[in-house]
Design a protein around this motif. Sequence first.
Motif, PDB file in Angstrom:
ATOM      1  N   GLY A 116      49.954  79.946  26.158  1.00  0.00           N
ATOM      2  CA  GLY A 116      50.827  79.561  26.481  1.00  0.00           C
ATOM      3  C   GLY A 116      50.728  78.193  25.825  1.00  0.00           C
ATOM      4  N   PRO A 117      52.412  77.560  25.390  1.00  0.00           N
ATOM      5  CA  PRO A 117      52.860  76.092  25.918  1.00  0.00           C
ATOM      6  C   PRO A 117      52.152  75.698  28.056  1.00  0.00           C
ATOM      7  N   GLU A 118      52.874  76.048  29.065  1.00  0.00           N
ATOM      8  CA  GLU A 118      53.107  75.341  29.654  1.00  0.00           C
ATOM      9  C   GLU A 118      51.293  75.601  30.216  1.00  0.00           C
ATOM     10  N   ARG A 119      50.447  76.304  30.383  1.00  0.00           N
ATOM     11  CA  ARG A 119      49.177  76.129  31.405  1.00  0.00           C
ATOM     12  C   ARG A 119      48.203  75.196  29.951  1.00  0.00           C
ATOM     13  N   ALA A 120      48.330  75.323  28.483  1.00  0.00           N
ATOM     14  CA  ALA A 120      48.129  74.928  27.787  1.00  0.00           C
ATOM     15  C   ALA A 120      48.158  72.960  27.639  1.00  0.00           C
ATOM     16  N   GLU A 121      49.790  72.906  28.256  1.00  0.00           N
ATOM     17  CA  GLU A 121      49.297  71.306  28.799  1.00  0.00           C
ATOM     18  C   GLU A 121      49.006  71.418  29.671  1.00  0.00           C
ATOM     19  N   LEU A 122      49.049  71.667  30.954  1.00  0.00           N
ATOM     20  CA  LEU A 122      48.627  71.722  31.856  1.00  0.00           C
ATOM     21  C   LEU A 122      47.032  70.779  31.860  1.00  0.00           C
ATOM     22  N   LEU A 123      46.029  72.176  30.619  1.00  0.00           N
ATOM     23  CA  LEU A 123      45.233  71.623  30.567  1.00  0.00           C
ATOM     24  C   LEU A 123      44.383  70.297  30.081  1.00  0.00           C
ATOM     25  N   MET A 124      45.551  70.388  29.355  1.00  0.00           N
ATOM     26  CA  MET A 124      45.454  68.976  28.103  1.00  0.00           C
ATOM     27  C   MET A 124      45.794  67.887  28.782  1.00  0.00           C
ATOM     28  N   MET A 125      47.195  67.796  29.471  1.00  0.00           N
ATOM     29  CA  MET A 125      47.035  66.616  30.417  1.00  0.00           C
ATOM     30  C   MET A 125      46.897  66.619  31.545  1.00  0.00           C
ATOM     31  N   THR A 126      46.015  67.183  32.318  1.00  0.00           N
ATOM     32  CA  THR A 126      45.170  66.784  33.679  1.00  0.00           C
ATOM     33  C   THR A 126      43.803  66.468  32.819  1.00  0.00           C
ATOM     34  N   GLY A 127      43.345  67.254  31.789  1.00  0.00           N
ATOM     35  CA  GLY A 127      41.956  66.953  32.040  1.00  0.00           C
ATOM     36  C   GLY A 127      40.862  67.349  32.055  1.00  0.00           C
ATOM     37  N   GLU A 128      41.547  68.091  34.003  1.00  0.00           N
ATOM     38  CA  GLU A 128      40.709  69.277  34.866  1.00  0.00           C
ATOM     39  C   GLU A 128      39.990  70.319  34.072  1.00  0.00           C
ATOM     40  N   PRO A 129      38.870  70.661  34.997  1.00  0.00           N
ATOM     41  CA  PRO A 129      37.800  71.526  34.577  1.00  0.00           C
ATOM     42  C   PRO A 129      38.379  73.509  35.140  1.00  0.00           C
ATOM     43  N   CYS A 130      38.275  74.151  34.064  1.00  0.00           N
ATOM     44  CA  CYS A 130      39.271  75.205  34.296  1.00  0.00           C
ATOM     45  C   CYS A 130      37.804  76.255  35.055  1.00  0.00           C
ATOM     46  N   LEU A 137      42.443  59.794  24.665  1.00  0.00           N
ATOM     47  CA  LEU A 137      42.419  60.676  23.293  1.00  0.00           C
ATOM     48  C   LEU A 137      43.104  61.439  23.596  1.00  0.00           C
ATOM     49  N   SER A 138      43.715  62.392  22.365  1.00  0.00           N
ATOM     50  CA  SER A 138      44.706  63.236  22.499  1.00  0.00           C
ATOM     51  C   SER A 138      44.186  64.607  22.090  1.00  0.00           C
ATOM     52  N   GLY A 139      43.260  64.347  21.463  1.00  0.00           N
ATOM     53  CA  GLY A 139      42.069  65.739  21.091  1.00  0.00           C
ATOM     54  C   GLY A 139      42.006  66.285  19.355  1.00  0.00           C
ATOM     55  N   ASP A 140      40.814  66.572  19.287  1.00  0.00           N
ATOM     56  CA  ASP A 140      40.879  67.375  17.982  1.00  0.00           C
ATOM     57  C   ASP A 140      40.204  68.348  17.732  1.00  0.00           C
ATOM     58  N   PRO A 158      31.452  83.109  36.520  1.00  0.00           N
ATOM     59  CA  PRO A 158      31.958  82.019  37.194  1.00  0.00           C
ATOM     60  C   PRO A 158      31.760  80.454  37.615  1.00  0.00           C
ATOM     61  N   SER A 159      30.522  80.402  37.141  1.00  0.00           N
ATOM     62  CA  SER A 159      29.920  78.584  36.644  1.00  0.00           C
ATOM     63  C   SER A 159      30.040  78.030  35.535  1.00  0.00           C
ATOM     64  N   SER A 160      31.029  78.872  34.831  1.00  0.00           N
ATOM     65  CA  SER A 160      31.527  78.571  33.551  1.00  0.00           C
ATOM     66  C   SER A 160      32.542  77.116  34.069  1.00  0.00           C
ATOM     67  N   LYS A 161      32.475  76.313  32.672  1.00  0.00           N
ATOM     68  CA  LYS A 161      33.911  74.978  32.953  1.00  0.00           C
ATOM     69  C   LYS A 161      34.398  74.717  32.012  1.00  0.00           C
ATOM     70  N   LEU A 162      35.435  75.514  31.502  1.00  0.00           N
ATOM     71  CA  LEU A 162      35.887  74.414  30.230  1.00  0.00           C
ATOM     72  C   LEU A 162      36.817  73.328  30.569  1.00  0.00           C
ATOM     73  N   VAL A 163      36.818  72.436  29.828  1.00  0.00           N
ATOM     74  CA  VAL A 163      37.466  71.343  30.471  1.00  0.00           C
ATOM     75  C   VAL A 163      38.150  70.848  28.631  1.00  0.00           C
ATOM     76  N   MET A 164      39.537  70.700  28.871  1.00  0.00           N
ATOM     77  CA  MET A 164      40.430  69.581  28.140  1.00  0.00           C
ATOM     78  C   MET A 164      40.248  68.413  28.320  1.00  0.00           C
ATOM     79  N   ALA A 165      38.940  67.931  27.769  1.00  0.00           N
ATOM     80  CA  ALA A 165      38.809  66.544  28.420  1.00  0.00           C
ATOM     81  C   ALA A 165      39.043  65.398  27.474  1.00  0.00           C
ATOM     82  N   PHE A 166      39.765  65.348  26.693  1.00  0.00           N
ATOM     83  CA  PHE A 166      39.981  64.466  25.558  1.00  0.00           C
ATOM     84  C   PHE A 166      40.943  63.011  26.393  1.00  0.00           C
TER      85      PHE A 166
END
Length: 263
Positions: A156-170, A141-144, A128-136
């Motif tokens: 899938g596309p919609e959730r992926a775009e939300l995670l990568m475009m907001t950079g917020e922790p999941c 930055l776009s991502g690597d 529960p305390s883990s956090k995954l962050v697409m922080a680029f």
Amino acid sequence: MDYTTILVRVENRVATVTINRPEVRNALARETYGEIASAMAELGARKDVGAIVITGAGKHFSAGGDIKRFKELIDTGVYLDPNQILRADAMATAIRECPKPVIAMINGTATGAGLSCALACDFRVVSPSSKLVMAFVNLGLSGDTGSIYNLMRLVGPERAELLMMTGEPCPGEECVRIGLASQLAEEGHLAEAAYALAAKLAAKSTDAHAAQKRILRQFFYDRLEEYYAKEALEIAWCARQPDFAEAVNAFLERRPPVYNREG
């Protein structure tokens, strides 16, 4: 083989690869990418290994790219080069092409390229305390390291775009709910859950696992090289823009970035 930024041990047919830079929250040094790739090749060939666990020393899985190094690149006018990005991509490829099942045991936070490493694994075990962050995006930055490709495959596309475009922790529970992680361990029992899964996998046929992963690579991860080439060009372009310098300086100065929106 001797490693400088990771630790490798094998016990009861389960190998553990530990990113060992806890003083910088296991940020990935240039050497780390190659060392993880080499470890995947070494362990993939060993007869006494049936499954592999990747984790981070101390409190966190990995903080991703070394931001102090980014600052040095900015100050010296030496930009990220597409070939450097392709070398980082080789780590993700090595994990994906390893014939043994690979589990990311995500203690604490997996951020940016650290998350990319976890996304390249076959399974991700979180608490529960883990956090995954697409922080680029937080660094302009776009991502690597195959991050967008693998993220899209998982959620899938919609959730992926939300995670990568907001950079917020999941957080951990949400990661499992949306398919970003495979298993949610009880708080304080992350290692127990990850190694139970590893032991279960290690008891199975390594030949069958190798064949299954070859099928997955050929038919479901079949455009990786084309993706990597585009990914490297785009992140190199981002690194030459003013937003990258502002984001890195803001992070190190512990303030919100102020982007120039004029012109």
